[in-house]
Design an enzyme around this catalytic site. Sequence first.
Site, PDB file in Angstrom:
ATOM      1  N   ARG A  43      -5.551   3.045 -16.941  1.00  0.00           N
ATOM      2  CA  ARG A  43      -5.487   3.728 -18.239  1.00  0.00           C
ATOM      3  C   ARG A  43      -6.172   2.903 -19.322  1.00  0.00           C
ATOM      4  O   ARG A  43      -6.864   3.450 -20.191  1.00  0.00           O
ATOM      5  CB  ARG A  43      -4.026   4.015 -18.617  1.00  0.00           C
ATOM      6  N   ARG A  66      16.774   1.132  -0.558  1.00  0.00           N
ATOM      7  CA  ARG A  66      15.354   1.249  -0.221  1.00  0.00           C
ATOM      8  C   ARG A  66      14.928  -0.013   0.515  1.00  0.00           C
ATOM      9  O   ARG A  66      15.101  -1.124   0.019  1.00  0.00           O
ATOM     10  CB  ARG A  66      14.507   1.408  -1.482  1.00  0.00           C
ATOM     11  N   ASP A 123      -4.639  -2.035 -15.282  1.00  0.00           N
ATOM     12  CA  ASP A 123      -4.158  -0.667 -15.497  1.00  0.00           C
ATOM     13  C   ASP A 123      -5.353   0.235 -15.765  1.00  0.00           C
ATOM     14  O   ASP A 123      -6.070   0.056 -16.756  1.00  0.00           O
ATOM     15  CB  ASP A 123      -3.181  -0.628 -16.674  1.00  0.00           C
ATOM     16  N   GLY A 182       0.469   0.631 -10.271  1.00  0.00           N
ATOM     17  CA  GLY A 182       0.331  -0.539  -9.413  1.00  0.00           C
ATOM     18  C   GLY A 182      -0.267  -0.156  -8.075  1.00  0.00           C
ATOM     19  O   GLY A 182      -1.464  -0.234  -7.846  1.00  0.00           O
ATOM     20  N   HIS A 224       4.788   4.177   0.921  1.00  0.00           N
ATOM     21  CA  HIS A 224       5.078   5.206  -0.090  1.00  0.00           C
ATOM     22  C   HIS A 224       5.635   6.475   0.557  1.00  0.00           C
ATOM     23  O   HIS A 224       5.591   7.557  -0.047  1.00  0.00           O
ATOM     24  CB  HIS A 224       3.817   5.578  -0.899  1.00  0.00           C
ATOM     25  N   ASN A 258      17.160  -0.032  -5.435  1.00  0.00           N
ATOM     26  CA  ASN A 258      15.753  -0.343  -5.183  1.00  0.00           C
ATOM     27  C   ASN A 258      15.570  -1.802  -5.556  1.00  0.00           C
ATOM     28  O   ASN A 258      15.492  -2.148  -6.740  1.00  0.00           O
ATOM     29  CB  ASN A 258      14.850   0.573  -6.019  1.00  0.00           C
ATOM     30  N   ARG A 279      -4.785  -4.810  -5.940  1.00  0.00           N
ATOM     31  CA  ARG A 279      -5.102  -4.878  -4.511  1.00  0.00           C
ATOM     32  C   ARG A 279      -6.495  -4.317  -4.258  1.00  0.00           C
ATOM     33  O   ARG A 279      -6.887  -3.313  -4.853  1.00  0.00           O
ATOM     34  CB  ARG A 279      -4.080  -4.087  -3.686  1.00  0.00           C
ATOM     35  N   GLY A 294      -1.081   9.767 -11.484  1.00  0.00           N
ATOM     36  CA  GLY A 294      -1.202  11.150 -11.032  1.00  0.00           C
ATOM     37  C   GLY A 294      -0.499  12.142 -11.935  1.00  0.00           C
ATOM     38  O   GLY A 294      -0.956  13.276 -12.102  1.00  0.00           O
ATOM     39  N   GLU A 295       0.604  11.717 -12.546  1.00  0.00           N
ATOM     40  CA  GLU A 295       1.390  12.613 -13.385  1.00  0.00           C
ATOM     41  C   GLU A 295       0.912  12.659 -14.836  1.00  0.00           C
ATOM     42  O   GLU A 295       1.076  13.687 -15.504  1.00  0.00           O
ATOM     43  CB  GLU A 295       2.868  12.179 -13.379  1.00  0.00           C
ATOM     44  N   HIS A 353      -0.358   9.806  -4.287  1.00  0.00           N
ATOM     45  CA  HIS A 353       0.592   8.964  -5.021  1.00  0.00           C
ATOM     46  C   HIS A 353      -0.238   7.912  -5.748  1.00  0.00           C
ATOM     47  O   HIS A 353      -0.642   6.898  -5.169  1.00  0.00           O
ATOM     48  CB  HIS A 353       1.577   8.316  -4.045  1.00  0.00           C
ATOM     49  N   LEU A 354      -0.529   8.166  -7.030  1.00  0.00           N
ATOM     50  CA  LEU A 354      -1.393   7.281  -7.808  1.00  0.00           C
ATOM     51  C   LEU A 354      -0.548   6.563  -8.846  1.00  0.00           C
ATOM     52  O   LEU A 354      -0.279   7.094  -9.927  1.00  0.00           O
ATOM     53  CB  LEU A 354      -2.511   8.092  -8.476  1.00  0.00           C
ATOM     54  N   GLY A 355      -0.100   5.370  -8.500  1.00  0.00           N
ATOM     55  CA  GLY A 355       0.738   4.599  -9.403  1.00  0.00           C
ATOM     56  C   GLY A 355      -0.076   3.668 -10.270  1.00  0.00           C
ATOM     57  O   GLY A 355      -1.272   3.453 -10.045  1.00  0.00           O
ATOM     58  N   GLU A 409      11.956   8.819  -6.401  1.00  0.00           N
ATOM     59  CA  GLU A 409      12.273   8.116  -5.162  1.00  0.00           C
ATOM     60  C   GLU A 409      13.771   7.884  -5.008  1.00  0.00           C
ATOM     61  O   GLU A 409      14.293   7.882  -3.889  1.00  0.00           O
ATOM     62  CB  GLU A 409      11.495   6.807  -5.101  1.00  0.00           C
TER      63      GLU A 409
END
Length: 425
Positions: free
Chosen positions: A282, A87, A280, A208, A176, A7, A238, A333-334, A204-206, A385
Amino acid sequence: MNVLVFNCGSSSLKYRLIEMPSERELAGGEAQRVGPPTAEPARIVHHVGKAESVHVVPMSSHAIAFDEVMKRLRQDARLIPQALAHRVVHGGALFRDAVRIDDAVMKQLESLRALAPLHNPPATALIEACRQRHPEMPEVAVFDTAYHATIPEFAYTYPLPRAMATQLGIRKYGFHGTSHRYVAEEAAKLLGKDLSSLSAVSCHLGSGGASLCAIVNGESVDNTMGFSPLQGLVMSTRSGDLDPAVAMNLLTLNQGDPDGVEAVLNKRSGVLGLYGVSGDIRDVIAAARQSSGNAARAAQTIGVYLWRIRKYLGAYLAVVGKADAVIFTDTIGETVPYVRAAVCAGLDDLGLHVDAARNRTPAALPLDIAAADSPVRVLVIATNEELAIARRAWAALGGAADQSGEVAPSRGRGEAPAELLRRTA
């Protein structure tokens, strides 16, 4: 077969060595600070099982980083790779699945550089370096856009002058895809279904980037990202969706400098732009729970962030029809129960009933956090991934009977507008 998955970032090279078809990870790590010298020296963080080691070595290019990774792996005969998998962020309209790399593929990859100028060039350069060093070793390119090759024309077409859009390749591609496909496969296993019969919305909530994917019969029918990863959700830096007039106004304010506008929309907007202190979410959630001076701004940022996710989730549940599941994955998400609960709150009429206690209680993933009576299951699945890339590479090299480099005919991609008109006439 040992498949070495790469990657490639602009200044990093993540890698995993995965034994296929057992899917057992043998080794992995990351080459950091690849390229020009920085304040700290370049290094490789390498692990085999639970044993980790750090190697400080100069790496002026990804080709040299590859050499250094191979040195570490060659120290154990059991860790010698038999195939390489890369990738590649953007496959354009040329690549609809993973593909074994040859001279013709390399020419096609070179033609796609402009579609992802920050991501594709270093990946392509690494592939070429690997080919020169190990021409005997098969290499496979796995594309983030490939899973979205099944998005129907009415969903990927932008309403621009047709000749212009065709000439410039302007359309929705989606991103993604490697992650969305992986969690869809895992969700089908959890639910005891064939992938070909799964309908779901993948979130898919990263920390970034972030995107949602509408999945019908195991295939992507829409993705919140578009021509580039800039479209869609509010992300770390973004902006996501904007009125195009905003970009034109910014271009005027920047005296016609497109790079300046690109920097604002991709690197200074999103959560960072709204909150001003961190990108972030969080950190923003933590600040909103305190009585600090930033609490009000943090609460407003969270509201904008969640609103965009909820809006797209509702839209994609309508696209999917009778959904089997909503899937949460990647860092946010996790690991952030608050976001999962807030996104699903009040969507009972759409079939989402979250078990609050199950959602907030730490547990090993995968996890179903839906209430027992929820018509739609709410799944939390850790994305992988690298394993997803190894699976696609193994298939492209003939290790799986269901892959020939072609996409199977769709078994349902949502109803086209003409079909809707006939049904409602």
